[in-house]
Design a protein around this motif. Structure first.
Motif, PDB file in Angstrom:
ATOM      1  N   UNK A  42       0.843  -1.304   0.025  1.00  0.00           N
ATOM      2  CA  UNK A  42      -0.110  -0.151   0.148  1.00  0.00           C
ATOM      3  C   UNK A  42       0.863   1.310   0.195  1.00  0.00           C
ATOM      4  N   UNK A  43       0.194   2.225  -0.523  1.00  0.00           N
ATOM      5  CA  UNK A  43       1.107   3.586  -0.292  1.00  0.00           C
ATOM      6  C   UNK A  43       0.224   4.507   0.380  1.00  0.00           C
ATOM      7  N   UNK A  44       0.909   5.453   1.045  1.00  0.00           N
ATOM      8  CA  UNK A  44       0.336   6.666   1.823  1.00  0.00           C
ATOM      9  C   UNK A  44      -0.618   7.587   0.740  1.00  0.00           C
ATOM     10  N   UNK A  45      -0.266   7.864  -0.402  1.00  0.00           N
ATOM     11  CA  UNK A  45      -0.975   8.761  -1.432  1.00  0.00           C
ATOM     12  C   UNK A  45      -2.217   8.096  -1.722  1.00  0.00           C
ATOM     13  N   UNK A  46      -2.558   6.789  -1.997  1.00  0.00           N
ATOM     14  CA  UNK A  46      -3.825   6.299  -2.352  1.00  0.00           C
ATOM     15  C   UNK A  46      -4.586   6.010  -1.288  1.00  0.00           C
ATOM     16  N   UNK A  79       6.714   3.877   1.693  1.00  0.00           N
ATOM     17  CA  UNK A  79       6.696   5.299   1.145  1.00  0.00           C
ATOM     18  C   UNK A  79       6.429   5.108  -0.473  1.00  0.00           C
ATOM     19  N   UNK A  80       5.823   6.103  -1.161  1.00  0.00           N
ATOM     20  CA  UNK A  80       5.640   6.191  -2.573  1.00  0.00           C
ATOM     21  C   UNK A  80       6.846   6.115  -3.456  1.00  0.00           C
ATOM     22  N   UNK A  81       8.126   6.519  -2.944  1.00  0.00           N
ATOM     23  CA  UNK A  81       9.208   6.456  -3.591  1.00  0.00           C
ATOM     24  C   UNK A  81      10.272   5.198  -3.542  1.00  0.00           C
ATOM     25  N   UNK A  82       9.210   4.215  -2.976  1.00  0.00           N
ATOM     26  CA  UNK A  82      10.042   2.836  -3.176  1.00  0.00           C
ATOM     27  C   UNK A  82       9.932   2.247  -4.196  1.00  0.00           C
ATOM     28  N   UNK A  94      14.033  -1.967 -12.219  1.00  0.00           N
ATOM     29  CA  UNK A  94      13.183  -1.179 -11.116  1.00  0.00           C
ATOM     30  C   UNK A  94      11.720  -0.593 -11.349  1.00  0.00           C
ATOM     31  N   UNK A  95      10.786  -0.765 -10.451  1.00  0.00           N
ATOM     32  CA  UNK A  95       9.415  -0.662 -10.563  1.00  0.00           C
ATOM     33  C   UNK A  95       8.741   0.123  -9.463  1.00  0.00           C
ATOM     34  N   UNK A  96       7.970   1.193  -9.706  1.00  0.00           N
ATOM     35  CA  UNK A  96       7.599   1.940  -8.478  1.00  0.00           C
ATOM     36  C   UNK A  96       6.331   1.102  -8.115  1.00  0.00           C
ATOM     37  N   UNK A  97       5.956   1.773  -6.774  1.00  0.00           N
ATOM     38  CA  UNK A  97       4.781   1.073  -5.975  1.00  0.00           C
ATOM     39  C   UNK A  97       3.514   1.805  -6.613  1.00  0.00           C
ATOM     40  N   UNK A  98       3.618   2.820  -7.377  1.00  0.00           N
ATOM     41  CA  UNK A  98       2.350   3.624  -7.714  1.00  0.00           C
ATOM     42  C   UNK A  98       1.784   4.545  -6.733  1.00  0.00           C
ATOM     43  N   UNK A 151       1.212  12.800   1.266  1.00  0.00           N
ATOM     44  CA  UNK A 151       2.490  13.014   0.454  1.00  0.00           C
ATOM     45  C   UNK A 151       2.918  11.532   0.428  1.00  0.00           C
ATOM     46  N   UNK A 152       3.877  11.346  -0.589  1.00  0.00           N
ATOM     47  CA  UNK A 152       4.581   9.962  -0.551  1.00  0.00           C
ATOM     48  C   UNK A 152       5.256   9.670   0.753  1.00  0.00           C
ATOM     49  N   UNK A 153       5.571  10.560   1.599  1.00  0.00           N
ATOM     50  CA  UNK A 153       6.326   9.991   2.673  1.00  0.00           C
ATOM     51  C   UNK A 153       5.191  10.085   3.840  1.00  0.00           C
ATOM     52  N   UNK A 154       3.728  10.394   3.634  1.00  0.00           N
ATOM     53  CA  UNK A 154       2.894  10.149   4.567  1.00  0.00           C
ATOM     54  C   UNK A 154       2.562  11.369   5.285  1.00  0.00           C
ATOM     55  N   UNK A 155       3.305  12.753   4.787  1.00  0.00           N
ATOM     56  CA  UNK A 155       2.693  14.078   5.533  1.00  0.00           C
ATOM     57  C   UNK A 155       1.357  14.579   4.928  1.00  0.00           C
ATOM     58  N   UNK A 156       0.603  15.086   5.617  1.00  0.00           N
ATOM     59  CA  UNK A 156      -0.528  15.705   5.130  1.00  0.00           C
ATOM     60  C   UNK A 156      -0.375  16.763   4.332  1.00  0.00           C
ATOM     61  N   UNK A 157      -1.404  16.868   3.174  1.00  0.00           N
ATOM     62  CA  UNK A 157      -1.296  17.931   2.233  1.00  0.00           C
ATOM     63  C   UNK A 157      -2.722  18.606   1.999  1.00  0.00           C
ATOM     64  N   UNK A 158      -2.901  19.947   2.109  1.00  0.00           N
ATOM     65  CA  UNK A 158      -4.251  20.410   2.110  1.00  0.00           C
ATOM     66  C   UNK A 158      -4.519  20.582   0.662  1.00  0.00           C
ATOM     67  N   UNK A 159      -5.564  20.400   0.312  1.00  0.00           N
ATOM     68  CA  UNK A 159      -6.314  20.670  -1.002  1.00  0.00           C
ATOM     69  C   UNK A 159      -7.720  20.961  -0.746  1.00  0.00           C
ATOM     70  N   UNK A 160      -8.103  21.577  -2.237  1.00  0.00           N
ATOM     71  CA  UNK A 160      -9.594  22.012  -2.364  1.00  0.00           C
ATOM     72  C   UNK A 160      -9.924  21.381  -3.694  1.00  0.00           C
ATOM     73  N   UNK A 161     -11.099  20.989  -3.741  1.00  0.00           N
ATOM     74  CA  UNK A 161     -11.367  20.543  -5.255  1.00  0.00           C
ATOM     75  C   UNK A 161     -12.900  21.176  -5.726  1.00  0.00           C
TER      76      UNK A 161
END
Length: 189
Positions: A42-46, A79-82, A94-98, A151-161
């Motif tokens: 699993x990754x944080x961003x998803x 982490x997403x950069x794994x 090499x293949x990213x985790x997405x 974020x890919x490292x698991x830190x919160x990022x504020x967004x609006x949509x």
């Protein structure tokens, strides 16, 4: 049913016979990674993107995920950069985790930019991403459709949509109504 957490909850309670057969729950980027690498991750961003699975105050899965017995179905978070390796028959490259698409759109800017910025990402949704606003979401912001991603490292990022996926259709219908044309009469030259 965009919210994967609600999908799992629905399956467990509305279709318990089907839910009993579930061994793993993956988001699409990690499913694709599994196809190439054979590894369940699993990754944080998803997880952190409108899934209802993540508790941003505790920075862990929500208590309901644990209480409902869903957490064991979720592979370990990396982490997403794994980087993993593809299966040997695919060359062991090499293949990213997405990562989630909005988080992926943000990455190149975070790597190059030294000054604060906000990123506007458009598609079905118009997303305004502010990785430098570290304040907690207010109730007022939540009602205005502001969210947090991870974020890919698991830190919160504020967004609006803002949902804009239907905007083209709405504008075309208004144009036809203005010119009193039946829908579908426009032909390309």
């Amino acid at each position: 049913m965009l919210n994967s957490g609600l999908q799992l909850y629905f399956l467990k309670h509305a279709k318990p016979e089907l839910f009993k057969n579930v061994k793993h729950c993956l988001h699409l980027p990690q499913y694709l990674s599994l196809i190439f690498t054979g590894e369940l991750v699993s990754d944080y961003t998803s997880i952190g993107c409108h899934t209802g699975l993540w508790d941003f105050k505790r920075m862990d899965y929500h208590e309901w995920v644990k209480r409902e017995g869903i957490e064991p179905l979720l592979p370990p978070i990396l982490p997403g950069n794994t980087l993993l390796k593809t299966k040997s028959e695919l060359g062991s490259i090499p293949c990213g985790i997405g990562v989630h698409d909005s988080s992926g759109a943000l990455l190149p800017y975070l790597k190059r930019q030294n000054e604060s910025f906000a990123l506007l990402s458009t598609g079905t949704w118009a997303i305004s991403i502010n990785p430098f606003n570290k304040t907690a979401l207010t109730e007022s912001e939540l009602f205005k459709d502001c969210l947090q991603f991870l974020s890919i490292s698991g830190q919160p990022i504020k967004i609006s949509r803002l949902f804009i996926g239907e905007e083209h259709k709405v504008q075309i219908e208004e144009m036809y109504a203005h010119w009193k044309l039946p829908l579908g009469t426009y032909k390309k030259n």
